[in-house]
Design an enzyme around this catalytic site. Structure first.
Site, mmCIF file in Angstrom:
data_model
loop_
_atom_site.group_PDB
_atom_site.id
_atom_site.type_symbol
_atom_site.label_atom_id
_atom_site.label_comp_id
_atom_site.label_asym_id
_atom_site.label_seq_id
_atom_site.Cartn_x
_atom_site.Cartn_y
_atom_site.Cartn_z
ATOM 1 N N ARG A 102 50.210 57.590 35.774
ATOM 2 C CA ARG A 102 50.752 56.216 35.741
ATOM 3 C C ARG A 102 52.174 56.312 36.256
ATOM 4 O O ARG A 102 53.009 57.023 35.686
ATOM 5 C CB ARG A 102 50.728 55.656 34.323
ATOM 6 C CG ARG A 102 51.581 54.414 34.179
ATOM 7 C CD ARG A 102 51.367 53.665 32.892
ATOM 8 N NE ARG A 102 50.086 52.987 32.888
ATOM 9 C CZ ARG A 102 49.746 52.025 32.034
ATOM 10 N NH1 ARG A 102 50.595 51.650 31.088
ATOM 11 N NH2 ARG A 102 48.566 51.457 32.100
ATOM 12 N N HIS A 129 45.786 48.742 39.618
ATOM 13 C CA HIS A 129 45.361 49.197 38.285
ATOM 14 C C HIS A 129 43.820 49.269 38.269
ATOM 15 O O HIS A 129 43.154 48.474 37.611
ATOM 16 C CB HIS A 129 45.894 48.239 37.220
ATOM 17 C CG HIS A 129 45.907 48.807 35.828
ATOM 18 N ND1 HIS A 129 45.450 50.084 35.528
ATOM 19 C CD2 HIS A 129 46.311 48.280 34.637
ATOM 20 C CE1 HIS A 129 45.587 50.300 34.224
ATOM 21 N NE2 HIS A 129 46.099 49.230 33.667
ATOM 22 N N GLN A 132 41.706 49.474 34.914
ATOM 23 C CA GLN A 132 41.647 48.211 34.177
ATOM 24 C C GLN A 132 40.574 47.305 34.770
ATOM 25 O O GLN A 132 39.784 46.702 34.041
ATOM 26 C CB GLN A 132 43.013 47.509 34.229
ATOM 27 C CG GLN A 132 43.044 46.175 33.523
ATOM 28 C CD GLN A 132 42.872 46.284 32.003
ATOM 29 O OE1 GLN A 132 43.585 47.030 31.346
ATOM 30 N NE2 GLN A 132 41.919 45.552 31.448
ATOM 31 N N ASP A 220 48.268 37.865 33.374
ATOM 32 C CA ASP A 220 49.026 39.083 33.082
ATOM 33 C C ASP A 220 50.495 38.675 32.936
ATOM 34 O O ASP A 220 50.881 37.559 33.322
ATOM 35 C CB ASP A 220 48.835 40.082 34.245
ATOM 36 C CG ASP A 220 49.517 41.422 34.002
ATOM 37 O OD1 ASP A 220 49.858 41.737 32.843
ATOM 38 O OD2 ASP A 220 49.725 42.161 34.992
ATOM 39 N N CYS A 260 44.783 41.894 30.634
ATOM 40 C CA CYS A 260 44.792 43.359 30.557
ATOM 41 C C CYS A 260 45.549 43.850 29.319
ATOM 42 O O CYS A 260 45.322 44.956 28.854
ATOM 43 C CB CYS A 260 45.384 43.950 31.826
ATOM 44 S SG CYS A 260 47.019 43.285 32.211
ATOM 45 N N ARG A 287 37.892 49.756 28.302
ATOM 46 C CA ARG A 287 38.684 50.766 29.011
ATOM 47 C C ARG A 287 38.140 52.152 28.694
ATOM 48 O O ARG A 287 38.020 53.010 29.566
ATOM 49 C CB ARG A 287 40.167 50.698 28.577
ATOM 50 C CG ARG A 287 40.912 49.434 28.975
ATOM 51 C CD ARG A 287 41.112 49.344 30.478
ATOM 52 N NE ARG A 287 41.792 50.508 31.020
ATOM 53 C CZ ARG A 287 43.126 50.684 31.013
ATOM 54 N NH1 ARG A 287 43.913 49.743 30.519
ATOM 55 N NH2 ARG A 287 43.666 51.773 31.549
HETATM 56 N N1 NVA Z 1 51.307 44.193 35.433
HETATM 57 C C1 NVA Z 1 51.482 44.935 34.210
HETATM 58 C C2 NVA Z 1 50.185 45.516 33.740
HETATM 59 C C3 NVA Z 1 50.255 46.261 32.441
HETATM 60 C C4 NVA Z 1 48.954 46.864 32.048
HETATM 61 C C5 NVA Z 1 52.513 46.038 34.450
HETATM 62 O O1 NVA Z 1 52.452 46.674 35.521
HETATM 63 O O2 NVA Z 1 53.379 46.255 33.596
HETATM 64 N N1 CP Z 2 46.229 47.365 30.071
HETATM 65 C C1 CP Z 2 46.882 48.538 30.012
HETATM 66 O O1 CP Z 2 46.854 49.334 30.935
HETATM 67 O O2 CP Z 2 47.528 48.768 28.842
HETATM 68 P P1 CP Z 2 48.585 49.912 28.536
HETATM 69 O O3 CP Z 2 49.813 49.608 29.325
HETATM 70 O O4 CP Z 2 48.796 49.818 27.065
HETATM 71 O O5 CP Z 2 47.992 51.234 28.924
#
Ligand code: NVA
Ligand code: CP
Length: 301
Positions: A102, A129, A132, A220, A260, A287
């Site tokens: 990540r 993502h 997800q 989101d 998400c 997930r």
């Molecule tokens: N768009 C959000 C998704 C989190 C799962 C982010 O990148 O923080």
């Molecule tokens: N939706 C998602 O990826 O959640 P986290 O940021 O908690 O991993």
């Protein structure tokens, strides 16, 4: 399939194969049928950003499959002190059987795959993502039974979620509408991809127009990880881009709501809608099952 870097790289049948295996693994988990398909295997998990769902579902998923997961924070890794990603990829490939990462730049994930010799899984970048969206598609099929001609509307920022939903939903035969301000549209490469789908893809800056006849409404956060400094400015830009009773009133009867998570109640979604749509938590559970399917497809012998 050698890696899961972004859904643009996967064919429709590869996506459906993952979803079918995810359904099977979910069923078997509920019936206490264990498969140690990854016995003796190790997954490294590099997190340059926070996580609840991704971390816990990958870690328990590896355990349930008989393997182990290592949580690697940049504070502990030499990446945090400037060791290049190509050296890191080569070294970690000698110890591990797969890496979930990540991070911010999609290029970093692509580089790990280029220089390493083990499967790489994108656990979220600023661009995509994919894990997800596999869980989202699994949840949509659970509730609706099929994908053909279902319409998903995404409300809010043209971010990593919007990018991946457009690609994943169009690939499995759904229609996609995006409601976002003109200043915050999805990535150009994704809009280019969507062009080939003609009127199956629609974009508007009007929430009600985009939500009309939707079967699934998705949203989101307005400020993603890494954009905390822009939070106030984004609150202004996204005012009105909210999933609320009004948005649902123009959608199809029995429309699902997905998010998400984490959610900001009162911003992109009302507390009332969150509370009325508990499928959001099935989505979060999925997930685990969807990622176990990805791990098996990429790492099992
Ligand atoms: N768009 C959000 C998704 C989190 C799962 C982010 O990148 O923080
Ligand atoms: N939706 C998602 O990826 O959640 P986290 O940021 O908690 O991993």
């Amino acid at each position: 399939m050698k890696h899961l870097l972004k859904l643009l790289d996967l064919s429709e049948s590869e996506i459906l194969d993952i979803l079918n295996l995810a359904d099977q693994l979910k069923y078997e988990k509920k019936h206490n049928i264990e498969h140690h398909l990854l016995k003796g295997k190790s997954l490294g998990m590099i997190f340059q950003k926070s996580s609840t769902r991704t971390r816990v579902s990958f870690e328990t998923g590896m355990y349930q499959l008989g393997g182990q997961a290592l949580f690697l924070s940049p504070r502990d890794l030499q990446i945090g002190r400037g060791e290049p990603i190509d050296d890191t990829a080569k070294v970690l490939s000698r110890y591990l059987d797969g890496i979930m990462i990540r991070t911010f730049a999609q290029q970093e994930v692509e580089d790990l795959a280029k220089y390493g010799s083990i499967p790489i899984i994108n656990g979220l970048t600023d661009f995509a993502h994919p894990c997800q969206v596999l869980a989202d598609l699994m949840t949509i099929r659970e509730y609706k039974g099929e994908f053909d001609n279902l319409k998903l509307t995404f409300v809010g920022d043209g971010n990593n979620m919007a990018n991946s939903l457009i690609v994943g939903c169009l690939k499995v035969g759904m229609k996609v509408a995006i409601a976002c301000p003109k200043t915050h549209q999805p990535d150009k490469s994704v809009l280019e991809f969507a062009k080939a789908y003609g009127d199956k893809f629609f974009m508007s800056d009007n929430v009600l127009e985009a939500c009309k006849n939707a079967d699934v409404i998705y949203t989101d956060v307005w400020a993603s990880m890494g954009q905390e400094g822009e939070a106030e400015e984004r609150k202004k830009a996204f005012e009105g881009y909210q999933v609320n009773a009004k948005a649902l009133s123009v959608a199809n009867k029995d429309a699902m709501v997905l998010h998400c998570l984490p959610a900001h109640r009162g911003e992109e979604i009302t507390a009332e809608v969150m509370d009325a749509h508990q499928e959001i938590f099935d989505e979060a559970e999925n997930r685990l099952h969807a990622q176990k399917a990805v791990l098996v497809k990429l790492m099992a012998d």
